[in-house]
Design a protein around this motif. Structure first.
Motif, PDB file in Angstrom:
ATOM      1  N   GLU A 244       0.818  -1.214   0.000  1.00 30.32           N
ATOM      2  CA  GLU A 244       0.000   0.000   0.000  1.00 30.32           C
ATOM      3  C   GLU A 244       0.851   1.263   0.000  1.00 30.32           C
ATOM      4  OE1 GLU A 244      -2.586  -0.293   3.330  1.00 30.32           O
ATOM      5  OE2 GLU A 244      -3.728  -1.994   2.530  1.00 30.32           O
ATOM      6  N   LEU A 245       1.986   1.217   0.688  1.00 25.85           N
ATOM      7  CA  LEU A 245       2.857   2.399   0.757  1.00 25.85           C
ATOM      8  C   LEU A 245       3.624   2.609  -0.535  1.00 25.85           C
ATOM      9  CD1 LEU A 245       4.219   2.031   4.406  1.00 25.85           C
ATOM     10  CD2 LEU A 245       2.363   3.496   3.580  1.00 25.85           C
ATOM     11  N   GLY A 246       3.809   1.544  -1.312  1.00 20.43           N
ATOM     12  CA  GLY A 246       4.400   1.664  -2.636  1.00 20.43           C
ATOM     13  C   GLY A 246       5.877   2.002  -2.636  1.00 20.43           C
TER      14      GLY A 246
ATOM     15  N   GLY B  10       9.002   4.625  -3.302  1.00 24.60           N
ATOM     16  CA  GLY B  10       9.240   6.059  -3.201  1.00 24.60           C
ATOM     17  C   GLY B  10      10.620   6.361  -2.680  1.00 24.60           C
TER      18      GLY B  10
ATOM     19  N   ALA C 270       6.150   5.396   5.258  1.00 27.76           N
ATOM     20  CA  ALA C 270       4.967   6.143   4.826  1.00 27.76           C
ATOM     21  C   ALA C 270       5.271   7.629   4.683  1.00 27.76           C
ATOM     22  CB  ALA C 270       3.831   5.908   5.820  1.00 27.76           C
ATOM     23  N   ARG C 271       6.006   8.170   5.643  1.00 26.33           N
ATOM     24  CA  ARG C 271       6.313   9.602   5.627  1.00 26.33           C
ATOM     25  C   ARG C 271       7.166   9.960   4.409  1.00 26.33           C
ATOM     26  NH1 ARG C 271       8.037   9.650  10.241  1.00 26.33           N
ATOM     27  NH2 ARG C 271      10.296   9.624   9.956  1.00 26.33           N
TER      28      ARG C 271
ATOM     29  N   ASN D  39       7.471   8.277   1.617  1.00 21.69           N
ATOM     30  CA  ASN D  39       6.787   7.985   0.359  1.00 21.69           C
ATOM     31  C   ASN D  39       5.529   8.823   0.159  1.00 21.69           C
ATOM     32  OD1 ASN D  39       8.753   6.105  -0.057  1.00 21.69           O
ATOM     33  ND2 ASN D  39       7.431   4.325   0.001  1.00 21.69           N
ATOM     34  N   GLY D  40       5.225   9.688   1.140  1.00 20.40           N
ATOM     35  CA  GLY D  40       4.062  10.554   1.014  1.00 20.40           C
ATOM     36  C   GLY D  40       2.746   9.811   1.092  1.00 20.40           C
ATOM     37  N   LYS D  41       2.705   8.735   1.868  1.00 23.52           N
ATOM     38  CA  LYS D  41       1.488   7.936   2.003  1.00 23.52           C
ATOM     39  C   LYS D  41       1.067   7.890   3.473  1.00 23.52           C
ATOM     40  CE  LYS D  41       1.382   6.663  -2.350  1.00 23.52           C
ATOM     41  NZ  LYS D  41       1.644   5.268  -2.737  1.00 23.52           N
ATOM     42  N   THR D  42      -0.100   7.321   3.725  1.00 17.92           N
ATOM     43  CA  THR D  42      -0.613   7.177   5.083  1.00 17.92           C
ATOM     44  C   THR D  42      -0.649   5.701   5.440  1.00 17.92           C
ATOM     45  OG1 THR D  42      -1.962   9.170   4.856  1.00 17.92           O
ATOM     46  CG2 THR D  42      -2.531   7.630   6.630  1.00 17.92           C
ATOM     47  N   LEU D  43      -0.101   5.365   6.579  1.00 18.84           N
ATOM     48  CA  LEU D  43      -0.080   3.982   7.032  1.00 18.84           C
ATOM     49  C   LEU D  43      -1.366   3.660   7.790  1.00 18.84           C
ATOM     50  CD1 LEU D  43       1.507   1.303   7.521  1.00 18.84           C
ATOM     51  CD2 LEU D  43       2.426   2.370   9.598  1.00 18.84           C
ATOM     52  N   ASP D  44      -2.004   2.553   7.401  1.00 17.63           N
ATOM     53  CA  ASP D  44      -3.226   2.102   8.083  1.00 17.63           C
ATOM     54  C   ASP D  44      -2.811   1.350   9.352  1.00 17.63           C
ATOM     55  OD1 ASP D  44      -5.588   0.998   8.932  1.00 17.63           O
ATOM     56  OD2 ASP D  44      -6.284   0.430   6.929  1.00 17.63           O
TER      57      ASP D  44
END
Length: 343
Positions: free
Chosen positions: A23-25, A27, A255-256, A258-263
Motif C-alpha cells: 500500500e505504501l508503494g 518512493g 509512509a512519511r 513515500n508521502g502515504k498514510t499507514l493504516d
C-alpha cells in the motif's frame, strides 16, 4: 541454517507488514536502502579490480610464482563462499541490517590491512577475510531489498543494486590511473620498515600497491558510516521476531518518506492476531534466535522441488559463467596489457 537468509515464514503479522508495504508503494524510502546495500557491491567491485591490477606489482616486490599470483584473487572467492553460509546464521539471528554493517566493517578493515602485508601468506589471509565480508553482505542485501519493497519493484531494485559493482570497478580504475597508470611502479619503497597505515594514501608515490590497497577500502568505510546512521532493519524480520513497535516505526518512516498514510489499525490487527495465534511464542524465541518453522534445509528442499529445480540449476550455471568471465577478465586484462607494453 546456513547460506542466504531463509525466507521469513508466513504469519498474520508478516502478511500485515507485506500488505502495508504494498500500500505504501515505491518512493524515496526505498532509494535509501538501495544506495546503502549497493555500497556492498561497490566496495567489492573496487576490491576485486584493484587486486587484479596489482598482482604484477606484487610479483615485482615478492617474486611470486604463477600459482600464488592466481591465489591472490581466487582466495577471495573461497572466503566469499564461507561468508555466504555464515550470512544466513547472522541475518536470521541478528538481522539483515547487522549483517550488512558487519560486511562493510570486514571489507574495510581487512581490505585496508592488506596494505600492511609483509609477505604473500599474510596477503592471502587478509584477502580471504575480505571475501568473507563480501559473502556475508551479498545475501543480506538481496534479502533486505525485497522485504522493504512492493513486489513489482523487487527485480528492478535487485538489478539496480548489482549495478553498483561496475561503479566500484570504475572508482578503482580511476585510482589506478592516478596512482600508477602503467602498473610499473618500483617496489623499492614498499618495505615494511618504511610503511605505516595511511602513509600510502598520504604519499602515494612511495609504494603503488600499498596505496591502491588502502584506496580500495575507502568505499566500505564511507558506506558503513551512512548505513549505521540511515539504514533501517527489515520490517519483515522485526515482525517475525515479535518486535512490533520497531516494525511499526520503520513502516511509519516509510509512509512519511513515500508521502502515504499507514493504516495503523489494519497493521496492529495483524500483529495482535499473531500474538493470539502463538501464545507460547516466547518459548525458544528471542531477538537473537530465528523464528520457528523455517530453516536452510527446508529452503534447499523447496529449491530442489519440481517447480524450482531446473530454474535453480540454470541460474547456478549462469552465475558460474558470468563470474568466470567477469572476474577472470578483471584479473587477466591488467596483466595482459602490462605484458603488451613490455614487448
Amino acid at each position: 541454517m546456513g547460506g542466504g537468509e531463509a525466507p521469513l515464514p508466513k504469519s498474520p503479522a508478516g502478511e500485515a507488514v507485506k500488505a502495508a508495504i504494498e500500500e505504501l508503494g515505491f518512493g524515496r524510502y526505498q532509494l535509501i536502502p538501495l544506495l546503502l546495500t549497493g555500497g556492498i557491491f561497490f566496495a567489492e567491485g573496487a576490491e576485486m579490480l584493484v587486486m587484479g591490477s596489482i598482482t604484477a606489482l606484487l610479483h615485482r616486490h615478492w617474486d611470486l610464482d604463477p600459482a600464488i599470483r592466481g591465489a591472490m584473487v581466487s582466495v577471495v572467492f573461497i572466503g566469499f563462499s564461507m561468508g555466504n553460509f555464515l550470512s544466513g546464521q547472522i541475518g536470521d539471528r541478528f538481522g539483515r541490517r547487522n549483517s550488512i554493517l558487519l560486511a562493510y566493517v570486514m571489507i574495510g578493515i581487512f581490505g585496508f590491512a592488506t596494505a600492511s602485508s609483509i609477505g604473500p601468506l599474510m596477503m592471502l589471509m587478509l584477502r580471504f577475510w575480505v571475501g568473507v565480508g563480501c559473502g556475508i553482505g551479498f545475501p543480506a542485501a538481496y534479502a533486505l531489498m525485497p522485504e522493504i519493497s512492493p513486489a513489482c519493484w523487487c527485480s528492478s531494485l535487485s538489478t539496480l543494486m548489482i549495478g553498483f559493482m561496475p561503479l566500484g570497478e570504475l572508482f578503482a580504475a580511476l585510482g589506478v590511473l592516478v596512482v600508477d597508470p602503467g602498473l610499473d611502479n618500483s617496489a623499492k619503497g614498499c618495505d615494511m620498515g618504511m610503511y605505516f597505515p595511511t602513509k600510502a594514501l598520504i604519499q602515494p608515490e612511495t609504494c603503488a600497491w600499498r596505496t591502491l590497497c588502502e584506496m580500495s577500502a575507502i568505499p566500505a568505510f564511507f558506506f558503513v558510516i551512512l548505513a549505521f546512521q540511515f539504514m533501517d532493519e527489515s520490517p519483515q524480520f522485526l515482525a517475525a521476531q515479535g518486535r512490533f513497535e520497531e516494525c511499526e516505526e520503520v513502516l511509519q518512516r516509510m509512509a512519511r518518506l513515500n508521502g502515504k498514510t499507514l493504516d495503523l489499525d489494519k497493521l496492529r490487527a495483524g500483529m495482535m492476531s499473531q500474538d493470539e495465534a502463538t501464545p507460547s511464542s516466547s518459548e525458544g524465541a528471542s531477538p537473537t534466535s530465528p523464528a520457528k518453522g523455517y530453516s536452510f534445509s527446508s529452503a534447499v528442499d523447496e529449491m530442489m522441488g519440481p517447480s524450482l529445480k531446473y530454474t535453480m540449476l540454470f541460474m547456478c550455471l549462469a552465475h558460474v559463467a558470468k563470474d568466470f568471465s567477469l572476474f577472470g577478465l578483471s584479473y587477466m586484462l591488467p596483466q595482459f596489457f602490462v605484458f603488451l607494453k613490455g614487448m
